[in-house]
Design a protein around this motif. Structure first.
Motif, PDB file in Angstrom:
ATOM      1  N   TYR A   1       3.940  -1.418   0.314  1.00 33.89           N
ATOM      2  CA  TYR A   1       3.709  -1.464   1.759  1.00 33.89           C
ATOM      3  C   TYR A   1       4.875  -2.150   2.446  1.00 33.89           C
ATOM      4  O   TYR A   1       5.605  -2.938   1.843  1.00 33.89           O
ATOM      5  N   PHE A   2       5.008  -1.825   3.737  1.00 38.21           N
ATOM      6  CA  PHE A   2       5.919  -2.562   4.603  1.00 38.21           C
ATOM      7  C   PHE A   2       5.163  -2.946   5.868  1.00 38.21           C
ATOM      8  O   PHE A   2       4.469  -2.119   6.451  1.00 38.21           O
ATOM      9  N   SER A   3       5.253  -4.188   6.243  1.00 44.13           N
ATOM     10  CA  SER A   3       4.691  -4.679   7.499  1.00 44.13           C
ATOM     11  C   SER A   3       5.591  -5.820   7.925  1.00 44.13           C
ATOM     12  O   SER A   3       6.368  -6.317   7.108  1.00 44.13           O
ATOM     13  N   ARG A   4       5.484  -6.253   9.194  1.00 47.28           N
ATOM     14  CA  ARG A   4       6.359  -7.363   9.583  1.00 47.28           C
ATOM     15  C   ARG A   4       5.959  -8.638   8.851  1.00 47.28           C
ATOM     16  O   ARG A   4       6.793  -9.446   8.480  1.00 47.28           O
ATOM     17  N   ARG A   5       4.655  -8.792   8.633  1.00 47.88           N
ATOM     18  CA  ARG A   5       4.183 -10.007   7.969  1.00 47.88           C
ATOM     19  C   ARG A   5       3.833  -9.670   6.521  1.00 47.88           C
ATOM     20  O   ARG A   5       3.053  -8.756   6.273  1.00 47.88           O
ATOM     21  N   ARG A   6       4.439 -10.413   5.605  1.00 49.21           N
ATOM     22  CA  ARG A   6       4.137 -10.155   4.191  1.00 49.21           C
ATOM     23  C   ARG A   6       2.847 -10.863   3.794  1.00 49.21           C
ATOM     24  O   ARG A   6       2.593 -11.994   4.218  1.00 49.21           O
ATOM     25  N   LEU A   7       2.018 -10.199   3.018  1.00 50.22           N
ATOM     26  CA  LEU A   7       0.755 -10.793   2.579  1.00 50.22           C
ATOM     27  C   LEU A   7       1.015 -11.867   1.529  1.00 50.22           C
ATOM     28  O   LEU A   7       2.086 -11.898   0.918  1.00 50.22           O
ATOM     29  N   SER A   8      -0.005 -12.701   1.290  1.00 54.63           N
ATOM     30  CA  SER A   8       0.111 -13.676   0.204  1.00 54.63           C
ATOM     31  C   SER A   8       0.048 -12.905  -1.121  1.00 54.63           C
ATOM     32  O   SER A   8      -0.414 -11.753  -1.165  1.00 54.63           O
TER      33      SER A   8
END
Ligand SMILES: NC(=O)C1=CN([C@@H]2O[C@H](COP(=O)(O)OP(=O)(O)OC[C@H]3O[C@@H](n4cnc5c(N)ncnc54)[C@H](OP(=O)(O)O)[C@@H]3O)[C@@H](O)[C@H]2O)C=CC1
Ligand SMILES: O=C(O)C(=O)CO
Length: 329
Positions: A176-183
Motif C-alpha cells: 500500500y501507499f498512503s501519506r501516513r504509514r501504519l504501525s
C-alpha cells in the motif's frame, strides 16, 4: 424542517424509514441533475440538503439558502460540495464515512478478477458460438490468478483496508501507499507492506486506487505514473475519475504501457460519450472494463447510509452537532 433532496427520489423513498420522520418535516425533491435556479425556487428556505456523492452544491446555492444547517452527502465522497463556502456560512458538510467500504472493495476485486479472466472477451466469444477451451485463443496467453498477483493499494483508508483484507483471503501479496504509514502491528493485521509510490507503481501487477478527490489527488495517475507501471499491469479505479488523467490512461492503453483498466468512475460524471476511454480503438476494446459507478450502491449499504443521514439530520434539528463532519467546523 425542510429537506432539499438532490438525489434520486425513488432511492429516498425506498431506503428511508418514514415512520421516524416527524410529520411536520417537508421533503422537497429534485434529482441530482438539477438546475440551480430550480433548486433555489423550491428549496431556498430549506434547512438541510441531501445530495448524492458526486453532484454539485455550489457556493451560490449555499449563500442563497439562509436557513441551511447541514449538507449531507449520500455517500462517502463529497467532492461536488463547496466545503469552503459551507464552512464560511457555518453549514456542516457530513458524509457516511466507512459505511460502504466492503461494497466498494467487492467491486474493486470484481474488476480485478474480470480483467484477469478476460470475462468480457470470453462472454463475447461464447455469444459468437465459440464456447469450450479449444476455441478460446487467449488461454494460451496465460491467465494469472489473483493469488499470484502483487496488488498495490493507493490510499489506505477505509476502502483500501477493506480491499486488502479481502485480498488476503485470495492469497495475493498486498502493498500500500498512503501519506501516513501504519504501525508495524497494523501492517501485519492487514497483511500489507508499505511501499513508496514509485516502487509500488513499478512492481505491482494490479494497482487499485482508493484516494479521495483533493487538490493533491486530481490527476494523481498521470502519464508519468502510467509509464512506471508494468506493461502487464492493470489499473483499477473505484475512487473518482478525477484522480486519473483520462487522456493519459487512454494513451497508455493504446500504446500498451499497461495491460488494462477496470473503471467504476470516470471524469466527468455523468460520463459523456466524448470520454477518450469510451473511444478506444478496437484492439483495446477488451482491455478496459467499466461499471457504472455502482461500487458503493448495494441494498445493504443504502439502508445503512440512509439511517445515518436521517439520524444526523435529527441531531442537527435538535441543535446538536451531527456526526461525520468533513468541513472542519
Ligand atoms: N465507487 C464508489 O461507489 C465509491 C467511491 N468512493 C470513493 O473512494 C474514496 C475513498 O473512500 P474511503 O476509503 O472510504 O476514504 P478514507 O478517507 O477512509 O480513505 C482515503 C485514504 O486516502 C489517503 N490519502 C488522502 N490523500 C492522499 C494523498 N494525497 N496521497 C496518498 N494517500 C492519500 C488517506 O490517508 P492519509 O491521509 O494517511 O494519506 C486515507 O487513508 C472516497 O473519497 C470516494 O471518492 C467511496 C465510496 C463509494
Ligand atoms: O460513497 C461514495 O462516495 C460513492 O461514490 C457512492 O456512489
Amino acid at each position: 424542517m425542510k429537506v432539499l433532496v438532490l438525489t434520486s427520489q425513488k432511492r429516498i423513498e425506498k431506503y428511508t424509514d418514514f415512520s421516524k420522520i416527524p410529520n411536520n418535516w417537508e421533503l422537497l425533491y429534485l434529482d441530482s441533475v438539477y438546475r440551480e435556479e430550480e433548486a433555489l425556487r423550491i428549496g431556498k428556505t430549506a434547512d438541510f440538503i441531501i445530495v448524492d456523492a458526486v453532484s454539485p452544491v455550489s457556493r451560490n446555492l449555499i449563500e442563497n439558502m439562509p436557513n441551511l444547517r447541514v449538507i449531507h452527502s449520500e455517500g462517502v465522497g463529497f467532492n461536488g460540495i463547496d466545503t469552503q463556502a459551507a464552512r464560511k456560512a457555518g453549514v456542516y458538510v457530513c458524509n457516511n464515512a466507512s459505511l460502504n467500504s466492503g461494497a466498494v472493495a467487492e467491486q474493486a476485486i470484481l474488476l480485478m478478477l474480470a480483467l484477469l479472466r478476460r470475462l468480457r472477451e470470453g462472454d463475447s466469444l461464447v455469444r459468437q458460438g465459440k464456447q469450450g477451451q479449444a476455441k478460446i485463443p487467449f488461454i494460451l496467453n496465460g491467465i494469472p490468478e489473483l493469488a499470484s498477483c502483487h496488488v498495490g493499494i493507493v490510499g489506505f483508508g477505509s476502502i483500501g483496508r477493506a480491499t486488502a483484507k479481502r485480498l488476503a483471503a485470495f492469497g495475493s501479496k498486498v502493498s500500500y501507499f498512503s501519506r501516513r504509514r501504519l504501525s508495524e502491528q497494523e501492517e501485519n493485521d492487514f497483511g500489507a507492506e508499505y511501499l513508496p509510490l514509485d516502487e509500488l507503481a513499478a512492481s505491482c501487477d494490479i494497482i487499485s486506487l482508493h484516494l479521495p478527490v483533493t487538490p493533491d489527488t486530481i490527476g494523481f495517475v498521470d502519464g508519468d505514473f502510467l509509464k512506471k507501471m508494468k506493461p502487464s499491469a492493470f489499473l483499477i479505479n473505484t475512487a473518482r475519475g478525477e484522480i486519473v488523467d483520462q487522456n493519459a490512461l487512454a494513451q497508455a492503453l493504446e500504446d500498451g504501457s499497461i495491460a488494462g483498466a477496470g473503471l467504476d468512475t470516470l471524469d466527468p460524471e455523468p460520463a459523456t460519450l466524448e470520454n477518450p476511454l469510451l473511444n478506444l480503438s478496437d484492439s483495446c476494446r477488451y482491455r478496459v472494463l467499466f461499471s457504472p459507478h455502482i461500487g458503493g450502491t448495494t441494498d445493504d449499504v443504502f439502508y445503512r447510509l440512509h439511517r445515518n443521514i436521517w439520524n444526523n439530520l435529527f441531531l442537527a434539528a435538535q441543535g446538536k452537532r451531527p456526526n461525520n463532519i468533513v468541513n472542519g467546523i
